[in-house]
Design a protein around this motif. Structure first.
Motif, short mmCIF file in Angstrom:
data_model
loop_
_atom_site.label_atom_id
_atom_site.label_comp_id
_atom_site.label_asym_id
_atom_site.label_seq_id
_atom_site.Cartn_x
_atom_site.Cartn_y
_atom_site.Cartn_z
N CYS A 32 0.82 -1.20 0.00
CA CYS A 32 0.00 0.00 0.00
C CYS A 32 0.86 1.26 0.00
CB CYS A 32 -0.93 0.01 1.21
SG CYS A 32 -0.06 0.15 2.78
N GLN A 33 0.20 2.40 -0.09
CA GLN A 33 0.89 3.69 -0.14
C GLN A 33 0.25 4.66 0.85
OE1 GLN A 33 1.94 4.08 -4.84
NE2 GLN A 33 -0.22 4.09 -4.31
N ILE A 34 1.08 5.58 1.36
CA ILE A 34 0.61 6.63 2.27
C ILE A 34 0.97 7.98 1.68
CG2 ILE A 34 0.76 7.60 4.60
CD1 ILE A 34 1.72 4.83 5.55
N LEU A 35 -0.03 8.83 1.49
CA LEU A 35 0.20 10.20 1.01
C LEU A 35 -0.20 11.15 2.12
CD1 LEU A 35 -1.39 9.97 -2.58
CD2 LEU A 35 0.88 9.22 -1.81
N ASN A 36 0.71 12.04 2.50
CA ASN A 36 0.46 12.99 3.58
C ASN A 36 0.33 14.38 2.97
OD1 ASN A 36 0.34 14.45 5.95
ND2 ASN A 36 2.04 13.38 6.93
N PHE A 37 -0.91 14.87 2.83
CA PHE A 37 -1.16 16.17 2.20
C PHE A 37 -1.06 17.29 3.24
CE2 PHE A 37 -3.99 14.63 -1.58
CZ PHE A 37 -2.87 14.02 -2.12
N GLY A 38 -0.36 18.36 2.88
CA GLY A 38 -0.12 19.44 3.83
C GLY A 38 0.73 18.94 4.98
N ALA A 39 1.73 18.12 4.67
CA ALA A 39 2.49 17.38 5.68
C ALA A 39 3.30 18.27 6.61
CB ALA A 39 3.43 16.38 4.99
N GLY A 40 3.74 19.43 6.11
CA GLY A 40 4.58 20.26 6.94
C GLY A 40 5.81 19.51 7.41
N PHE A 41 6.14 19.64 8.70
CA PHE A 41 7.30 18.96 9.27
C PHE A 41 6.90 17.69 10.02
CE2 PHE A 41 9.58 23.33 9.65
CZ PHE A 41 9.78 23.34 8.28
N ASP A 42 5.78 17.11 9.64
CA ASP A 42 5.30 15.91 10.31
C ASP A 42 6.33 14.80 10.25
OD1 ASP A 42 2.99 14.60 11.62
OD2 ASP A 42 3.16 13.24 9.91
N HIS B 197 -0.68 15.98 -9.77
CA HIS B 197 -0.57 14.70 -10.49
C HIS B 197 0.86 14.49 -10.99
CE1 HIS B 197 -1.86 11.28 -12.88
NE2 HIS B 197 -1.15 11.77 -13.88
N GLU B 198 1.46 15.51 -11.55
CA GLU B 198 2.83 15.39 -12.05
C GLU B 198 3.81 15.05 -10.94
OE1 GLU B 198 3.46 19.12 -13.96
OE2 GLU B 198 2.37 18.58 -15.79
N LYS B 199 3.60 15.66 -9.77
CA LYS B 199 4.51 15.38 -8.65
C LYS B 199 4.30 13.97 -8.09
CE LYS B 199 6.85 19.17 -8.56
NZ LYS B 199 7.09 19.99 -7.37
N LEU B 200 3.07 13.48 -8.08
CA LEU B 200 2.83 12.12 -7.62
C LEU B 200 3.43 11.10 -8.58
CD1 LEU B 200 -0.86 12.31 -6.30
CD2 LEU B 200 1.28 12.48 -5.00
N VAL B 201 3.35 11.39 -9.87
CA VAL B 201 3.98 10.52 -10.87
C VAL B 201 5.49 10.51 -10.67
CG1 VAL B 201 4.45 10.23 -13.33
CG2 VAL B 201 2.13 10.75 -12.56
N ALA B 202 6.08 11.68 -10.42
CA ALA B 202 7.53 11.77 -10.19
C ALA B 202 7.93 11.00 -8.94
CB ALA B 202 7.94 13.23 -10.06
N ALA B 203 7.02 10.90 -7.98
CA ALA B 203 7.28 10.14 -6.75
C ALA B 203 7.00 8.66 -6.92
CB ALA B 203 6.45 10.71 -5.60
N GLU B 204 6.70 8.24 -8.15
CA GLU B 204 6.47 6.85 -8.50
C GLU B 204 5.26 6.27 -7.78
OE1 GLU B 204 10.18 4.94 -7.67
OE2 GLU B 204 11.11 5.67 -9.52
N VAL B 205 4.25 7.10 -7.55
CA VAL B 205 3.00 6.61 -6.96
C VAL B 205 2.31 5.69 -7.96
CG1 VAL B 205 0.67 7.31 -6.28
CG2 VAL B 205 2.66 8.55 -5.41
N ARG C 296 4.64 0.34 0.51
CA ARG C 296 5.37 0.48 -0.76
C ARG C 296 5.93 1.90 -0.95
NH1 ARG C 296 4.63 -1.86 -5.83
NH2 ARG C 296 4.25 -3.77 -4.65
N ARG C 297 5.13 2.88 -0.60
CA ARG C 297 5.52 4.26 -0.88
C ARG C 297 4.93 5.20 0.17
NH1 ARG C 297 8.38 3.56 -3.87
NH2 ARG C 297 7.36 3.10 -5.84
N TYR C 298 5.72 6.20 0.58
CA TYR C 298 5.24 7.24 1.49
C TYR C 298 5.62 8.58 0.87
CZ TYR C 298 4.17 9.70 5.87
OH TYR C 298 3.62 10.52 6.81
N VAL C 299 4.64 9.50 0.70
CA VAL C 299 4.89 10.77 0.04
C VAL C 299 4.38 11.92 0.91
CG1 VAL C 299 4.60 12.14 -2.06
CG2 VAL C 299 4.59 9.63 -2.19
N ASP C 300 5.26 12.83 1.28
CA ASP C 300 4.90 14.07 1.95
C ASP C 300 4.68 15.14 0.89
OD1 ASP C 300 4.84 13.40 4.64
OD2 ASP C 300 6.98 13.76 4.94
N VAL C 301 3.55 15.86 0.95
CA VAL C 301 3.22 16.90 -0.01
C VAL C 301 2.92 18.20 0.73
CG1 VAL C 301 1.75 17.58 -1.95
CG2 VAL C 301 2.17 15.15 -1.51
#
Length: 291
Positions: free
Chosen positions: A104-114, A193-201, A128-133
């Motif tokens: 699975c994947q975790i996307l953290n929107f408005g992650a700040g310094f979390d 969308h472009e940034k999520l693709v770059a993060a290999e989501v 599989r993937r963790y992305v801070d945005v």
């Protein structure tokens, strides 16, 4: 959640300026950026008082080494509130990981310094993937703090399970192993969308999205557009939203006055008037289940 602010040619600058004028002013965005600093200090205060454990939070407190261990004063209600936020998110994410498994994947929107990524890794969580945005100005600072020497060594934790070295893009994006930090404006679906693709989501995998006090800073049509994009892009997605409700009561009125004095505009306030108005925004985008 904005484009990098350096090394632009004139053409890209004018295009990006146009996007920003449509999505919000520099002043509004800057005020939102500052809420990240407030949240980080509040979380550190709660950790110092023993409300919960986070060995990584000090790495993201913007203070000199001589003052980094000094106690931060916050009202007890604030520390209890942040404990509840951290505990609630962790409980739901643990449940998701148990059901979805390591692919699975975790996307953290408005992650700040979390620090959630490092806390999960410390306890052996598999995904599989963790992305801070977040805004690019925020992600640029976070990357500097991640790379800054210190204990715990955040880079070594990221690289531990990967043969791929960390690399940066435009000083606002960081990629390495199962962890990514990307600067994107959540009000701009194409950029996101472009940034999520770059993060290999992988949009086909079960994905949980963490959204902590983010949508309230967007106009309703902007948050609706974001939710529609996510619903259309991920066949299996869980959206965890922590946000204000019942803003018409006394506490809500005081909160709004305090935020207004700091120049913080709650553009999405209308959707936060009640639990029913919160539910409505999700049902309007299509089939979903609330729990």
């Amino acid at each position: 959640m904005a484009e990098p602010e350096a090394d632009w040619d004139q053409g890209k600058l004018s295009v990006t300026m146009g996007e920003r004028r449509r999505s919000g002013s520099f002043t509004d965005d800057y005020s939102i950026h500052k809420t990240n600093d407030d949240a980080t200090y509040c979380k550190r205060a709660a950790v110092q008082l023993g409300y919960y454990d986070d060995p990584f939070i000090n790495r993201f407190v913007q203070a000199s080494s001589s003052t980094n261990d000094m106690p931060i004063r916050r009202d007890p209600e604030i520390s209890r509130g942040y404990w509840a936020r951290v505990k609630a998110f962790r409980t739901l994410i643990d449940q998701f990981l148990q059901k979805a498994g390591p692919s699975c994947q975790i996307l953290n929107f408005g992650a700040g310094f979390d620090t959630l990524y490092w806390r999960l890794k410390e306890e052996g969580a598999k995904f599989r993937r963790y992305v801070d945005v977040d805004f690019s100005s925020v992600t640029a600072k976070k990357i500097r703090m991640i790379r800054k020497p210190g204990k715990p060594d955040l880079v070594s934790i990221i690289a531990n399970d990967s043969s791929t070295e960390l690399y940066e893009s435009g000083h606002t994006d960081l990629h390495g192993g199962d962890y990514h930090v990307v600067g994107a404006d959540l009000r701009q679906a194409r950029e996101l969308h472009e940034k999520l693709v770059a993060a290999e989501v992988d949009f086909s995998l079960p994905t949980v999205i963490v959204c902590e006090c983010v949508l309230i800073y967007m106009a309703e049509e902007q948050s609706a557009s974001l939710l529609k994009y996510l619903a259309d892009s991920f066949p299996t997605v869980c959206f965890i939203n922590y946000e204000q409700v019942n803003l018409s009561d006394t506490f809500g009125a005081v909160m709004q006055r305090n935020l207004n004095t700091r120049g913080i505009n709650l553009a999405g306030m209308a959707a936060c008037q009640s639990l029913e108005s919160q539910k409505k925004r999700y049902f309007e985008i299509g089939e979903c289940s609330l729990f």
